[in-house]
Design an enzyme around this catalytic site. Sequence first.
Site, PDB file in Angstrom:
ATOM      1  N   ARG A 294     -39.495  13.798 -10.924  1.00 52.05           N
ATOM      2  CA  ARG A 294     -39.467  14.837 -11.460  1.00 52.05           C
ATOM      3  C   ARG A 294     -38.399  16.316 -11.812  1.00 52.05           C
ATOM      4  NH1 ARG A 294     -42.721  18.606 -10.551  1.00 52.05           N
ATOM      5  NH2 ARG A 294     -42.602  18.882 -12.284  1.00 52.05           N
TER       6      ARG A 294
ATOM      7  N   ARG B  37     -39.664  38.683 -17.320  1.00 54.58           N
ATOM      8  CA  ARG B  37     -38.513  37.407 -17.192  1.00 54.58           C
ATOM      9  C   ARG B  37     -38.781  37.401 -18.633  1.00 54.58           C
ATOM     10  NH1 ARG B  37     -39.505  33.013 -13.791  1.00 54.58           N
ATOM     11  NH2 ARG B  37     -37.927  31.512 -15.516  1.00 54.58           N
TER      12      ARG B  37
ATOM     13  N   LYS C  44     -37.224  34.784 -25.500  1.00 51.01           N
ATOM     14  CA  LYS C  44     -36.938  33.992 -24.490  1.00 51.01           C
ATOM     15  C   LYS C  44     -36.548  32.969 -25.144  1.00 51.01           C
ATOM     16  CE  LYS C  44     -39.473  33.236 -21.178  1.00 51.01           C
ATOM     17  NZ  LYS C  44     -39.225  32.023 -20.288  1.00 51.01           N
ATOM     18  N   ASN C  45     -37.481  32.188 -25.249  1.00 48.39           N
ATOM     19  CA  ASN C  45     -37.224  30.386 -24.629  1.00 48.39           C
ATOM     20  C   ASN C  45     -36.294  29.443 -25.768  1.00 48.39           C
ATOM     21  OD1 ASN C  45     -38.438  30.406 -23.200  1.00 48.39           O
ATOM     22  ND2 ASN C  45     -40.360  29.797 -23.696  1.00 48.39           N
TER      23      ASN C  45
ATOM     24  N   CYS D 175     -37.575  18.804  -6.050  1.00 47.93           N
ATOM     25  CA  CYS D 175     -37.851  17.920  -6.324  1.00 47.93           C
ATOM     26  C   CYS D 175     -36.683  16.744  -6.579  1.00 47.93           C
ATOM     27  CB  CYS D 175     -38.538  18.403  -7.767  1.00 47.93           C
ATOM     28  SG  CYS D 175     -39.562  19.491  -7.955  1.00 47.93           S
TER      29      CYS D 175
ATOM     30  N   ASP E 203     -48.185  27.904 -22.556  1.00 48.98           N
ATOM     31  CA  ASP E 203     -47.782  29.268 -22.839  1.00 48.98           C
ATOM     32  C   ASP E 203     -48.779  30.506 -22.850  1.00 48.98           C
ATOM     33  OD1 ASP E 203     -44.284  28.505 -22.819  1.00 48.98           O
ATOM     34  OD2 ASP E 203     -45.370  28.497 -21.667  1.00 48.98           O
TER      35      ASP E 203
HETATM   36  C1  EPZ Z   1     -40.341  24.778 -21.591  1.00 56.78           C
HETATM   37  O1  EPZ Z   1     -39.668  24.612 -20.584  1.00 56.78           O
HETATM   38  C2  EPZ Z   1     -40.766  26.441 -21.794  1.00 56.78           C
HETATM   39  N1  EPZ Z   1     -39.169  27.302 -21.246  1.00 56.78           N
HETATM   40  C3  EPZ Z   1     -41.514  26.481 -21.245  1.00 56.78           C
HETATM   41  O2  EPZ Z   1     -41.685  28.097 -20.894  1.00 56.78           O
HETATM   42  C4  EPZ Z   1     -42.380  25.374 -21.259  1.00 56.78           C
HETATM   43  O3  EPZ Z   1     -43.997  26.483 -21.016  1.00 56.78           O
HETATM   44  C5  EPZ Z   1     -42.646  24.323 -21.653  1.00 56.78           C
HETATM   45  O4  EPZ Z   1     -41.290  24.302 -22.869  1.00 56.78           O
HETATM   46  C6  EPZ Z   1     -43.225  23.832 -22.439  1.00 56.78           C
HETATM   47  O5  EPZ Z   1     -43.829  23.843 -23.749  1.00 56.78           O
HETATM   48  C7  EPZ Z   1     -38.198  27.184 -21.593  1.00 56.78           C
HETATM   49  O6  EPZ Z   1     -37.868  27.162 -22.574  1.00 56.78           O
HETATM   50  C8  EPZ Z   1     -37.187  28.194 -21.169  1.00 56.78           C
HETATM   51  P1  EPZ Z   1     -40.667  20.599 -20.637  1.00 56.78           P
HETATM   52  P2  EPZ Z   1     -39.711  23.266 -20.154  1.00 56.78           P
HETATM   53  O7  EPZ Z   1     -39.808  19.882 -20.016  1.00 56.78           O
HETATM   54  O8  EPZ Z   1     -38.496  23.007 -21.187  1.00 56.78           O
HETATM   55  C9  EPZ Z   1     -41.832  17.746 -16.447  1.00 56.78           C
HETATM   56  C10 EPZ Z   1     -41.999  30.163 -20.241  1.00 56.78           C
HETATM   57  O9  EPZ Z   1     -43.075  30.961 -19.372  1.00 56.78           O
HETATM   58  N2  EPZ Z   1     -41.005  17.294 -16.848  1.00 56.78           N
HETATM   59  O10 EPZ Z   1     -41.397  20.673 -22.310  1.00 56.78           O
HETATM   60  O11 EPZ Z   1     -39.025  22.967 -18.315  1.00 56.78           O
HETATM   61  C11 EPZ Z   1     -42.346  18.932 -17.156  1.00 56.78           C
HETATM   62  O12 EPZ Z   1     -42.720  19.014 -15.110  1.00 56.78           O
HETATM   63  C12 EPZ Z   1     -42.194  28.934 -19.908  1.00 56.78           C
HETATM   64  O13 EPZ Z   1     -41.362  30.576 -20.867  1.00 56.78           O
HETATM   65  C13 EPZ Z   1     -40.596  15.944 -16.324  1.00 56.78           C
HETATM   66  O14 EPZ Z   1     -41.251  15.373 -15.852  1.00 56.78           O
HETATM   67  O15 EPZ Z   1     -40.628  22.472 -20.133  1.00 56.78           O
HETATM   68  C14 EPZ Z   1     -44.025  19.677 -17.448  1.00 56.78           C
HETATM   69  O16 EPZ Z   1     -44.760  18.695 -16.635  1.00 56.78           O
HETATM   70  C15 EPZ Z   1     -42.432  28.507 -18.616  1.00 56.78           C
HETATM   71  N3  EPZ Z   1     -39.313  15.556 -15.962  1.00 56.78           N
HETATM   72  C16 EPZ Z   1     -43.594  18.568 -18.769  1.00 56.78           C
HETATM   73  O17 EPZ Z   1     -42.642  17.935 -18.614  1.00 56.78           O
HETATM   74  C17 EPZ Z   1     -37.850  16.276 -17.085  1.00 56.78           C
HETATM   75  O18 EPZ Z   1     -37.382  15.898 -16.959  1.00 56.78           O
HETATM   76  C18 EPZ Z   1     -43.400  19.965 -20.007  1.00 56.78           C
HETATM   77  O19 EPZ Z   1     -41.584  20.330 -19.206  1.00 56.78           O
HETATM   78  C19 EPZ Z   1     -38.892  17.661 -18.132  1.00 56.78           C
HETATM   79  C20 EPZ Z   1     -40.242  18.190 -18.169  1.00 56.78           C
END
Ligand code: EPZ
Length: 418
Positions: free
Chosen positions: A121, A397, A22-23, A116, A305
Site C-alpha cells: 500500500r 487542514r 480542498k481535494n 508502508c 469523507d
Molecule cells: C482522496 O484520497 C481524498 N484526498 C480523501 O480525502 C478521500 O477520502 C479519498 O480520496 C477517497 O475518496 C484527497 O483528494 C487529497 P484513494 P486518496 O487513493 O487519493 C487505497 C479528506 O478527508 N490505496 O482513492 O488517498 C487507500 O489506502 C481525505 O479530505 C492503495 O491501496 O484516496 C485507501 O484505502 C481523506 N494503493 C483506498 O485505496 C494506492 O496506490 C482509497 O484511496 C492508492 C490507494
Amino acid sequence: MDKLLITGKKDLKGFIDVHGSKNSSLPILVSSLLNTNTLTLSNIPDVDDTNNMIKLLKGYGAKINSNKNNLNINCENIKNISTDYDIVRKMRASVLILGPLLSRFGFCKISLPGGCAIGTRPIDIHLSGLSKLGVNFFVDRGFVVGEVSKSLLGNKIKLPFPSVGATENILMAAVLARGETIIQNAAKEPEILDLGNCLVSMGAKIEGLGTNKINIQGVNSLQKASHTVIPDRIVAGTFVILSAMLNSEIEVKKINSEHLTSLINVLKKMGVNLKISKNSIKIIPVKKLKSTKVITAPYPGFPTDLQAQLMALMSLVNGTSKIKETIFENRFMHVPELNRLGANIKLNKDIAIIQGNQKFNGAQVMASDLRASVSLVLAALCAKGKTTINRVYHLDRGYEKIEKYLEKIGAQIKRQKS
Ligand code: EPZ
C-alpha cells in the site's frame, strides 16, 4: 496546539457560504508544474493543506502571487528537488507531484508516505500506473525514486481500484506523454472532473472525464489558463448534516448540489425534508428522523469523507443505524470520542452499529483526523454544556476557520490558541 471551546444547544440559523474544494485544489495546484505558462486560479480555500501545498511548490521554485482565495502560479523556472518525509507525512497529497515532475524532468524523488512499503500500500496503484508510462521506480532509504529513460509513453492502464490520487497522478503524467493513454476503472469523483477540466483549459486533450474510462492524447506543451475550483462537497455535506442534526433552517450556499446526490438520498431516507436548488440546500424542520443503513463507496456512492459526520446525526435519530466503511480500513477513530460525548456506537470490524435517541453532553475530546474532528464539532454543537476539542490542527487542514463560519449562524464557539 489550539483548542475549540463550544457551548452547545444554541439556536443556530442563517446561511453558510461554502469555500472551494480542498481535494480539487490540491491536484490542480500540482498540475501547474506541467505548465511553463501562468495558471490563474480562483476559489482556492484558505486551509492548511492548500497553504502547505503552495509552500511546497514555492520550494520547487514556483512563482506564486496569491490574495485570499485567488492566485497566479508560474512554474517556468522550477528546480527538481526531493520532497522530504516531513512534508509527505503531513500531507499525503504531496505524492501527486510524482506525475508532473516525472513528465517534466524524467526524474523524481519523494519520501514514502509513512512506513508502508511500495509493494503492499498505499501508493502501489500510483506507481504501477506510472510504470506503465515508462517510469522505473526503486526505493532508496525511505524515498521512492522514479526515472524515465527517454520520455513518458502513452499506454493502456487498468486500475485495480478506482483510486482518486492514482487517477490524478496518472492523468497528469499522461498529459505530456507521447501518444495515447487510456485509464480504465478510473475514479469518477467531481474533483477528477475539475482537475481534468483545468488541464483541458491549459490545452490538454482529454475525453471521458467523470466516467471510469479516461482517454488522454499527449501534447507537447500547455498554455496560459484560468480556472475556478468547484465548491467543497464534503464541507457542504458537513453543514447540511449539521442543520439536520439541529433540525434548523440553516441554508448551505455556494455549493453544487449535484455533487451531493448520495448524501441527499440518505437524508431523504431518514425523513429529512430538504429544499434543494443547484447552488444551495436548506433543511425544513420535521418532527422525527429515522435510522438507516449506509455503505461507503467510491463516487457516486456515499463518500467515506462524510461517514463520521453522518454517524453523529445517526446518534440522534429514532432507531439503530449501521455504517459499513469500505474505503479505509481504520476510519472509525471518531467513535470512542463520539461515545465520550454521549453516543452509543459499537464496532464490529468494518461495521459501526449506532444506537439512536442518544443525547450529547459536553466533554473533553480529542480530534484525530480531519473528518473525525468535524464530527466532534457537530456533536458538541448539539450537546448540553461545554465541550473542549483538542488538536484542532486536524480540522484546519480542510475547513476554513470553522469557528468563524459557525459564529455567523449563532454558535457559541471560541478558539483557544496555545
Ligand atoms: C482522496 O484520497 C481524498 N484526498 C480523501 O480525502 C478521500 O477520502 C479519498 O480520496 C477517497 O475518496 C484527497 O483528494 C487529497 P484513494 P486518496 O487513493 O487519493 C487505497 C479528506 O478527508 N490505496 O482513492 O488517498 C487507500 O489506502 C481525505 O479530505 C492503495 O491501496 O484516496 C485507501 O484505502 C481523506 N494503493 C483506498 O485505496 C494506492 O496506490 C482509497 O484511496 C492508492 C490507494
